[in-house]
Design an enzyme around this catalytic site. Structure first.
Site, PDB file in Angstrom:
ATOM      1  CE  LYS A 155      -2.645   1.608   3.617  1.00  0.00           C
ATOM      2  NZ  LYS A 155      -3.867   1.738   4.457  1.00  0.00           N
ATOM      3  CE  LYS A 157      -1.051   5.369   5.029  1.00  0.00           C
ATOM      4  NZ  LYS A 157      -2.437   5.553   5.468  1.00  0.00           N
ATOM      5  CE  LYS A 254      -7.323   2.497   9.014  1.00  0.00           C
ATOM      6  NZ  LYS A 254      -6.647   3.803   8.767  1.00  0.00           N
TER       7      LYS A 254
END
Length: 336
Positions: A155, A157, A254
């Protein structure tokens, strides 16, 4: 079985800062450590359940504010609160997450059943997890991607500084083998995202997480999206799900956002019923923070549970990263 009616509990809550190997950059923030609140609940037989929360930085949910929330509830908690009552006493956020996970852990120890079994899930299996790269110079991100030789999913950012396309292409060239997603942390405009989309498609990016700011969910309306879109900051708990129907494909759950494993499992069920795919993520932290999220991950299509990889120290035993997957031994948390 739950904790209610099983005698008094002793509550301990302490703050801890987990040092990380290098600064971590995302849209609008740089992290130099993961600050946590650790909660322990011990019953009259000496069994202890633990939970860890980092809080939600963009909501000013910090270890200090979380500890104050928990201390204000010391009396009902130590009287033997249960998870259902906790949902009504605390809002979604890190404080409820730490307490809720400690209650799950204690419940497993009291019942002789692991948390996954208490939650009605199948026996857990290792999960492919993303390894996250902070927003740096494209060359540095490419080198970091190579250094994650074990990764099978990465992933990135991204920040809206005009260099996102360079970053994505550099990482894809460095790692043509991996599954790839990007996370804007609310950083794009409709125009900048539209300019970037062809590059994302070219680089075989599978998911774009939270491209637009909270409150600008209507920017997703009518958007041509050849790539799956995931909502993170736009979905804090179940109340936010319906507004995202038709706008995104994936919901990032989350535990710090929603306030614990209890709510996370409820979100997973409701989101599936609404037609969403599921993702589990983290706000950083140790193996103790990853372990309950690993339970949720058993229900998810996308897994982002790499927090401990960036830590200098962790618990022993810890979660295990091998061949791009994460595995959580029951000895870490939630075992019978």
């Amino acid at each position: 079985m739950n904790v209610h009616g099983c005698g008094r509990l002793r509550l301990q809550a302490r703050q801890k800062s987990w040092a990380i190997k290098a600064p971590f950059h995302i849209t609008g923030y740089t992290f130099i450590a993961f600050d946590a609140l650790i909660v322990e609940l011990t019953d009259e037989e000496g069994r202890t359940g633990r939970g860890e929360a980092q809080g939600v930085y963009y909501r000013h949910d910090t270890p200090s504010t979380m500890q104050a929330q928990i201390e204000a509830l010391r009396a009902p908690v130590e009287a033997g609160i249960d998870r259902q009552a906790l949902q009504k006493l605390l809002p979604a956020g890190g404080a409820r997450n730490a307490l809720d996970c400690a209650l799950w852990d204690l419940e497993a120890r009291r019942s002789g059943k692991p948390v996954w079994q208490l939650a009605g899930l199948d026996e857990p299996k290792p999960l492919r997890t993303t390894y996250t790269l902070g927003a740096e110079e494209p060359e540095a991100m490419a080198e970091a991607a190579k250094a994650y030789a074990d990764a099978r999913a990465i992933k990135l950012k991204l920040t809206d500084d005009g260099r996102s396309a360079e970053r994505v292409l550099a990482v894809r060239q460095a790692r043509p083998d991996v599954w790839l997603m990007v996370d804007a942390n609310q950083g794009f405009t409709r125009e900048s995202f539209a300019r970037l989309l062809p590059t994302l498609d070219q680089a075989r990016v599978d998911v774009v997480e939270q491209p637009f700011p909270v409150g600008k969910e209507d920017w997703l309306d009518g958007l041509d999206r050849p790539i799956r879109i995931a909502a993170d900051e736009s979905v804090q708990d179940r109340r936010d799900l319906k507004k995202m129907v038709g706008r995104v494909d994936v919901i990032n759950i989350k535990l710090d956002k929603c306030g614990g494993l209890t709510e996370a499992l409820a979100i997973a069920g409701e989101a599936r019923a609404l037609g969403f795919e599921l993702m589990v993520g983290n706000m950083g932290g140790s193996s103790l923070a990853m372990a309950p999220a690993f339970v949720v991950g058993q229900l998810c299509d996308v897994v982002d549970l790499d927090g401990p990889i960036s830590l200098i120290d962790d618990y022993t035993p810890s979660v295990v990263y091998e061949d791009g997957s994460v595995w959580c031994p029951e000895a870490v948390w939630g075992g019978a």
